[in-house]
Design a protein around this motif. Structure first.
Motif, PDB file in Angstrom:
ATOM      1  N   LEU A  17      29.623 -10.647  12.827  1.00 57.63           N
ATOM      2  CA  LEU A  17      28.419 -10.892  12.027  1.00 57.63           C
ATOM      3  C   LEU A  17      27.637  -9.601  11.810  1.00 57.63           C
ATOM      4  O   LEU A  17      27.107  -9.357  10.719  1.00 57.63           O
ATOM      5  N   LEU A  18      27.558  -8.769  12.856  1.00 59.97           N
ATOM      6  CA  LEU A  18      26.883  -7.478  12.721  1.00 59.97           C
ATOM      7  C   LEU A  18      27.589  -6.603  11.691  1.00 59.97           C
ATOM      8  O   LEU A  18      26.943  -5.980  10.829  1.00 59.97           O
ATOM      9  N   ALA A  19      28.912  -6.548  11.758  1.00 65.46           N
ATOM     10  CA  ALA A  19      29.680  -5.726  10.815  1.00 65.46           C
ATOM     11  C   ALA A  19      29.570  -6.272   9.393  1.00 65.46           C
ATOM     12  O   ALA A  19      29.536  -5.498   8.427  1.00 65.46           O
TER      13      ALA A  19
ATOM     14  N   LEU B  33      33.438  -1.015  17.077  1.00 62.04           N
ATOM     15  CA  LEU B  33      32.198  -1.432  17.747  1.00 62.04           C
ATOM     16  C   LEU B  33      32.496  -2.328  18.939  1.00 62.04           C
ATOM     17  O   LEU B  33      31.847  -2.228  19.989  1.00 62.04           O
TER      18      LEU B  33
ATOM     19  N   ILE C 185      29.900 -12.042  17.429  1.00 59.28           N
ATOM     20  CA  ILE C 185      28.629 -11.344  17.181  1.00 59.28           C
ATOM     21  C   ILE C 185      28.887  -9.995  16.518  1.00 59.28           C
ATOM     22  O   ILE C 185      28.163  -9.590  15.596  1.00 59.28           O
ATOM     23  N   TYR C 186      29.921  -9.306  16.964  1.00 59.27           N
ATOM     24  CA  TYR C 186      30.278  -8.035  16.332  1.00 59.27           C
ATOM     25  C   TYR C 186      30.718  -8.260  14.880  1.00 59.27           C
ATOM     26  O   TYR C 186      30.445  -7.430  14.004  1.00 59.27           O
TER      27      TYR C 186
ATOM     28  N   THR D 277      34.693  -2.434  12.675  1.00 55.68           N
ATOM     29  CA  THR D 277      34.249  -3.618  13.417  1.00 55.68           C
ATOM     30  C   THR D 277      34.878  -3.669  14.801  1.00 55.68           C
ATOM     31  O   THR D 277      34.190  -3.867  15.813  1.00 55.68           O
TER      32      THR D 277
ATOM     33  N   THR E  64      25.411  -3.804   3.572  1.00 67.34           N
ATOM     34  CA  THR E  64      24.505  -2.649   3.541  1.00 67.34           C
ATOM     35  C   THR E  64      25.207  -1.399   3.033  1.00 67.34           C
ATOM     36  O   THR E  64      24.727  -0.724   2.114  1.00 67.34           O
TER      37      THR E  64
ATOM     38  N   GLY F  16      26.990  -7.760   8.018  1.00 65.79           N
ATOM     39  CA  GLY F  16      25.713  -7.345   7.450  1.00 65.79           C
ATOM     40  C   GLY F  16      25.598  -5.843   7.264  1.00 65.79           C
ATOM     41  O   GLY F  16      24.984  -5.372   6.296  1.00 65.79           O
ATOM     42  N   LEU F  17      26.208  -5.066   8.183  1.00 68.11           N
ATOM     43  CA  LEU F  17      26.048  -3.615   8.144  1.00 68.11           C
ATOM     44  C   LEU F  17      27.047  -2.949   7.208  1.00 68.11           C
ATOM     45  O   LEU F  17      26.667  -2.211   6.281  1.00 68.11           O
TER      46      LEU F  17
END
Length: 314
Positions: free
Chosen positions: A137-139, A162, A134-135, A159, A146, A141-142
């Motif tokens: 996937l978050l990293a 986090l 999950i971390y 990553t 982004t 996208g971020l």
């Protein structure tokens, strides 16, 4: 009346003795089961580790640590992998440790006790148990899409930062909670301010527990694979990132943060995916290195905690 009590008392005493014997027997059974479970788990781990060492021992030499990965198993090494792991751990430490310790100190010593801080505490505790993918996937996208940091060392370090941050926060709070309230009261009694109490007493006395949590978090981050794959770790790198220190002013270079990377778990995964048995031997040797580093970090954490707590004079 006396005769009635004389008849009841021995019977009650025998029942109490029987109950005590039953509880002791249950305690012994439970302790035995727990001990056997621990022995079984340790023996299983030891057998697997010994088997891994026996498979990878022929490759555990100086050249294995100083050679780049190669398509020929006999010449393949982990130089780029362990250098990449080292640099990523450096970024992870810089990003996660100061912020995690500061957040733990604030939540435990300064934050008001209301519904908002309760929500923060619940979320921090839950985040420490979130799957690592999950971390990743978050990293992805971020940081990658982004902030456009790319599939680089800095992205991988952030990553894992986090991932490690909730662990540092929780361990910091637990270490601070172990400090007796009398320490704070004594400091306040001689006129110390809130910041002086926290800096010179609370943090110093809880430093052993905080350090242990940091090292254990780093050990977990070292062996993570899923979030690193998600943000774009390479499986074959035959070069090293630029050196962090240069020979010309200002003598410090940050180009290595934008370099491609690989890490030890990824290199091990790459070798395991190949059909040749020689690459599997290389993977076993890389696994031995990862396990030894993890055991070394955890052992260091335990030793430091023991030494620091031993030197504390309450």
């Amino acid at each position: 009346m006396d005769s009635e009590f004389s008849l009841i008392k021995p019977k009650t005493l025998n029942e109490v003795r029987a109950m005590i014997r039953k509880h002791k027997r249950n305690d012994f059974i439970f302790s035995s089961i727990g001990l056997l479970t621990i022995i079984f788990a340790l023996l299983t781990l030891l057998i697997l580790f010994v088997d891994l060492v026996m498979d990878g021992y022929p490759k555990l030499n100086y050249e294995f640590f100083t050679d780049f990965p190669s398509r020929r198993a006999a010449h393949a090494g982990i130089l780029s992998a362990w250098v990449g792991s080292l640099l990523i751990m450096l970024v992870t430490f810089i990003t996660a440790v100061p912020m995690g310790v500061a957040a733990g100190v604030y939540l435990e010593e300064y934050a008001p006790k209301n519904w908002f801080t309760d929500i923060i505490e619940i979320n921090v505790t839950n985040l420490s148990g979130v799957p690592s993918i999950i971390y990743g996937l978050l990293a992805l996208g971020l940081f990658v899409y982004t902030f456009h940091l790319g599939q680089t060392i800095v992205t991988a370090g952030l990553t894992l930062g986090l991932l490690m941050l909730p662990i540092v926060i929780v361990s910091t709070r637990e270490a601070i909670r172990s400090i007796p309230i009398a320490i704070r009261e004594a400091a306040y009694a001689v006129g110390a301010t809130k910041w002086q109490v926290v800096l010179h007493h609370v943090i110093q006395y809880s430093f052993g527990g905080i350090l242990t949590g940091i090292i254990i978090g780093m050990a977990r981050a070292l062996g993570e694979t899923a979030p690193i794959i998600t943000v774009g770790a390479l499986t074959f790198i035959a070069f090293l990132p630029p050196a962090p220190i240069s020979s010309s002013a200002p003598f410090i270079s940050f180009e290595w943060l934008q370099s491609g990377f690989t890490v030890l778990p990824i290199q091990m995964f790459s070798w395991l995916s190949r059909p040749e048995h020689a690459f599997h031997i290389n993977a076993a040797a890389a696994g031995v290195v990862i396990i030894m580093l993890t055991l070394l970090m955890n052992g260091t954490a335990i030793w430091l905690r023991y030494r620091i707590r031993k030197n504390i004079k309450w």
